[in-house]
Design a protein around this motif. Sequence first.
Motif, PDB file in Angstrom:
ATOM      1  N   MET A   1       0.836  -1.200   0.000  1.00 54.10           N
ATOM      2  CA  MET A   1       0.000   0.000   0.000  1.00 54.10           C
ATOM      3  C   MET A   1       0.871   1.250   0.000  1.00 54.10           C
ATOM      4  O   MET A   1       1.752   1.399   0.834  1.00 54.10           O
ATOM      5  N   HIS A   2       0.638   2.148  -0.952  1.00 52.74           N
ATOM      6  CA  HIS A   2       1.281   3.459  -0.958  1.00 52.74           C
ATOM      7  C   HIS A   2       0.416   4.436  -0.156  1.00 52.74           C
ATOM      8  O   HIS A   2      -0.813   4.486  -0.341  1.00 52.74           O
ATOM      9  N   VAL A   3       1.043   5.197   0.708  1.00 54.02           N
ATOM     10  CA  VAL A   3       0.365   6.286   1.413  1.00 54.02           C
ATOM     11  C   VAL A   3       0.871   7.590   0.816  1.00 54.02           C
ATOM     12  O   VAL A   3       2.069   7.874   0.844  1.00 54.02           O
ATOM     13  N   ILE A   4      -0.055   8.367   0.253  1.00 58.37           N
ATOM     14  CA  ILE A   4       0.315   9.591  -0.456  1.00 58.37           C
ATOM     15  C   ILE A   4      -0.343  10.769   0.248  1.00 58.37           C
ATOM     16  O   ILE A   4      -1.569  10.896   0.284  1.00 58.37           O
ATOM     17  N   PHE A   5       0.504  11.624   0.825  1.00 58.97           N
ATOM     18  CA  PHE A   5       0.038  12.808   1.549  1.00 58.97           C
ATOM     19  C   PHE A   5       0.117  14.035   0.647  1.00 58.97           C
ATOM     20  O   PHE A   5       1.157  14.299   0.032  1.00 58.97           O
ATOM     21  N   PHE A   6      -0.951  14.799   0.619  1.00 63.95           N
ATOM     22  CA  PHE A   6      -0.993  16.042  -0.139  1.00 63.95           C
ATOM     23  C   PHE A   6      -1.022  17.246   0.802  1.00 63.95           C
ATOM     24  O   PHE A   6      -1.779  17.278   1.781  1.00 63.95           O
ATOM     25  N   ASP A   7      -0.224  18.241   0.469  1.00 64.75           N
ATOM     26  CA  ASP A   7      -0.409  19.590   0.979  1.00 64.75           C
ATOM     27  C   ASP A   7      -1.664  20.167   0.306  1.00 64.75           C
ATOM     28  O   ASP A   7      -2.189  19.593  -0.654  1.00 64.75           O
ATOM     29  N   ILE A   8      -2.147  21.303   0.797  1.00 67.01           N
ATOM     30  CA  ILE A   8      -3.364  21.897   0.230  1.00 67.01           C
ATOM     31  C   ILE A   8      -3.055  23.163  -0.570  1.00 67.01           C
ATOM     32  O   ILE A   8      -3.134  23.170  -1.797  1.00 67.01           O
ATOM     33  N   ASP A   9      -2.694  24.242   0.101  1.00 66.32           N
ATOM     34  CA  ASP A   9      -2.526  25.539  -0.567  1.00 66.32           C
ATOM     35  C   ASP A   9      -1.292  25.544  -1.453  1.00 66.32           C
ATOM     36  O   ASP A   9      -0.186  25.225  -1.003  1.00 66.32           O
ATOM     37  N   GLY A  10      -1.490  25.893  -2.713  1.00 69.94           N
ATOM     38  CA  GLY A  10      -0.390  25.925  -3.657  1.00 69.94           C
ATOM     39  C   GLY A  10      -0.084  24.580  -4.283  1.00 69.94           C
ATOM     40  O   GLY A  10       0.691  24.505  -5.235  1.00 69.94           O
ATOM     41  N   THR A  11      -0.692  23.531  -3.750  1.00 71.92           N
ATOM     42  CA  THR A  11      -0.497  22.177  -4.274  1.00 71.92           C
ATOM     43  C   THR A  11      -1.777  21.667  -4.921  1.00 71.92           C
ATOM     44  O   THR A  11      -1.796  21.285  -6.087  1.00 71.92           O
ATOM     45  N   LEU A  12      -2.871  21.670  -4.158  1.00 68.80           N
ATOM     46  CA  LEU A  12      -4.170  21.260  -4.678  1.00 68.80           C
ATOM     47  C   LEU A  12      -4.985  22.442  -5.189  1.00 68.80           C
ATOM     48  O   LEU A  12      -5.650  22.349  -6.215  1.00 68.80           O
ATOM     49  N   ILE A  13      -4.935  23.541  -4.441  1.00 74.49           N
ATOM     50  CA  ILE A  13      -5.802  24.682  -4.741  1.00 74.49           C
ATOM     51  C   ILE A  13      -5.059  25.996  -4.556  1.00 74.49           C
ATOM     52  O   ILE A  13      -4.030  26.064  -3.883  1.00 74.49           O
ATOM     53  N   ASN A  14      -5.622  27.025  -5.164  1.00 75.83           N
ATOM     54  CA  ASN A  14      -5.261  28.406  -4.878  1.00 75.83           C
ATOM     55  C   ASN A  14      -6.540  29.090  -4.426  1.00 75.83           C
ATOM     56  O   ASN A  14      -7.521  29.126  -5.171  1.00 75.83           O
ATOM     57  N   THR A  15      -6.550  29.603  -3.210  1.00 75.68           N
ATOM     58  CA  THR A  15      -7.784  30.187  -2.663  1.00 75.68           C
ATOM     59  C   THR A  15      -7.921  31.676  -2.965  1.00 75.68           C
ATOM     60  O   THR A  15      -8.816  32.328  -2.429  1.00 75.68           O
ATOM     61  N   GLY A  16      -7.043  32.214  -3.806  1.00 73.35           N
ATOM     62  CA  GLY A  16      -7.124  33.640  -4.115  1.00 73.35           C
ATOM     63  C   GLY A  16      -6.772  34.527  -2.941  1.00 73.35           C
ATOM     64  O   GLY A  16      -7.187  35.694  -2.889  1.00 73.35           O
ATOM     65  N   GLY A  17      -6.001  33.989  -1.998  1.00 73.49           N
ATOM     66  CA  GLY A  17      -5.600  34.767  -0.831  1.00 73.49           C
ATOM     67  C   GLY A  17      -6.585  34.726   0.317  1.00 73.49           C
ATOM     68  O   GLY A  17      -6.428  35.468   1.297  1.00 73.49           O
ATOM     69  N   SER A  18      -7.579  33.839   0.247  1.00 71.39           N
ATOM     70  CA  SER A  18      -8.592  33.773   1.308  1.00 71.39           C
ATOM     71  C   SER A  18      -7.986  33.454   2.670  1.00 71.39           C
ATOM     72  O   SER A  18      -8.376  34.035   3.691  1.00 71.39           O
ATOM     73  N   GLY A  19      -7.035  32.521   2.685  1.00 76.21           N
ATOM     74  CA  GLY A  19      -6.443  32.125   3.958  1.00 76.21           C
ATOM     75  C   GLY A  19      -5.661  33.243   4.606  1.00 76.21           C
ATOM     76  O   GLY A  19      -5.827  33.523   5.799  1.00 76.21           O
ATOM     77  N   MET A  20      -4.795  33.899   3.826  1.00 77.90           N
ATOM     78  CA  MET A  20      -3.992  34.974   4.381  1.00 77.90           C
ATOM     79  C   MET A  20      -4.856  36.148   4.834  1.00 77.90           C
ATOM     80  O   MET A  20      -4.621  36.735   5.896  1.00 77.90           O
ATOM     81  N   GLU A  21      -5.859  36.488   4.052  1.00 80.86           N
ATOM     82  CA  GLU A  21      -6.748  37.580   4.445  1.00 80.86           C
ATOM     83  C   GLU A  21      -7.498  37.228   5.724  1.00 80.86           C
ATOM     84  O   GLU A  21      -7.702  38.086   6.603  1.00 80.86           O
ATOM     85  N   SER A  22      -7.884  35.978   5.879  1.00 83.08           N
ATOM     86  CA  SER A  22      -8.596  35.547   7.080  1.00 83.08           C
ATOM     87  C   SER A  22      -7.685  35.597   8.301  1.00 83.08           C
ATOM     88  O   SER A  22      -8.125  35.983   9.396  1.00 83.08           O
ATOM     89  N   LEU A  23      -6.425  35.219   8.135  1.00 90.65           N
ATOM     90  CA  LEU A  23      -5.466  35.339   9.234  1.00 90.65           C
ATOM     91  C   LEU A  23      -5.282  36.796   9.640  1.00 90.65           C
ATOM     92  O   LEU A  23      -5.258  37.127  10.831  1.00 90.65           O
ATOM     93  N   ARG A  24      -5.160  37.681   8.647  1.00 92.47           N
ATOM     94  CA  ARG A  24      -4.981  39.108   8.952  1.00 92.47           C
ATOM     95  C   ARG A  24      -6.184  39.668   9.699  1.00 92.47           C
ATOM     96  O   ARG A  24      -6.039  40.408  10.686  1.00 92.47           O
ATOM     97  N   ARG A  25      -7.372  39.319   9.223  1.00 93.14           N
ATOM     98  CA  ARG A  25      -8.579  39.833   9.862  1.00 93.14           C
ATOM     99  C   ARG A  25      -8.756  39.277  11.277  1.00 93.14           C
ATOM    100  O   ARG A  25      -9.209  39.992  12.181  1.00 93.14           O
ATOM    101  N   ALA A  26      -8.421  38.007  11.469  1.00 92.47           N
ATOM    102  CA  ALA A  26      -8.526  37.419  12.806  1.00 92.47           C
ATOM    103  C   ALA A  26      -7.583  38.123  13.776  1.00 92.47           C
ATOM    104  O   ALA A  26      -7.959  38.427  14.920  1.00 92.47           O
ATOM    105  N   PHE A  27      -6.367  38.397  13.333  1.00 90.49           N
ATOM    106  CA  PHE A  27      -5.410  39.097  14.182  1.00 90.49           C
ATOM    107  C   PHE A  27      -5.908  40.496  14.518  1.00 90.49           C
ATOM    108  O   PHE A  27      -5.844  40.931  15.682  1.00 90.49           O
ATOM    109  N   ALA A  28      -6.426  41.208  13.527  1.00 91.57           N
ATOM    110  CA  ALA A  28      -6.936  42.561  13.761  1.00 91.57           C
ATOM    111  C   ALA A  28      -8.121  42.544  14.711  1.00 91.57           C
ATOM    112  O   ALA A  28      -8.266  43.443  15.551  1.00 91.57           O
ATOM    113  N   ASP A  29      -8.985  41.527  14.608  1.00 92.06           N
ATOM    114  CA  ASP A  29     -10.122  41.415  15.512  1.00 92.06           C
ATOM    115  C   ASP A  29      -9.662  41.314  16.967  1.00 92.06           C
ATOM    116  O   ASP A  29     -10.219  41.943  17.861  1.00 92.06           O
TER     117      ASP A  29
END
Length: 228
Positions: A1-29
């Motif tokens: 059995m092969h176990v294949i691990f995937f990263d998400i951002d930049g590997t599977l998807i590009n969220t258009g900066g949603s993650g970084m913007e959410s981190l910034r907004r959470a910090f500002a909150d």
Amino acid sequence: MHVIFFDIDGTLINTGGSGMESLRRAFADLFDCPPPQDIPTAGRTDRGIARDLFHWRSVEDSAENWNRFRTAYIRHLREQLPRRPGCVLPGVGDVLDRLAARPDVALGLLTGNVSEGARLKLEYFGLDHHFAFGGYGEVAPERNGVAEHALAAARQALDGAIELDRIWVLGDTLLDIQCARHIGAKAVAVATGMHDKHELARARPDVLLDNFCQAAEFWRQLDEATAA
């Protein structure tokens, strides 16, 4: 059995900066000021990024502050994902479908995202059904610790039936390659994220791809390992 691990951002998807913007907004909150611009994020865990933000703001890196930050981040991520022009990256759908069809492959995640953030992103782009286990960004501040948890999750999911020479980590950053080495896995780097192909090549991954539309070398090595 092969176990294949995937990263998400930049590997599977590009969220258009949603993650970084959410981190910034959470910090500002939480702290009523914008976060600094010089804290590195590529390939890092959400827990490690939060720790550095707390230190910069001179607040305690406590479980309470982390939970408040994570809750605010998830709230903003739900709002930001549909507002930004994200996409599934080239060739990803075909690669996942081909791997899922193989009885000798188990698919997992090895991501810096917290588990709820990973779920939201993958659900939004219709990829969540491919992954049954993984390591996530709340379990450790460093990527190597997440890799250890991902490997333990795979062992549990597969009743211990894994071989270290059949573990693969697919990602777009230098830290993905580093954490693959940390757990004795093969490293497959794809130049669809923060690092270009020349930067990734210097870290000497086992396979280096422009994107998943050009994955012939990955399939060749996977088939060779299967036959061995």
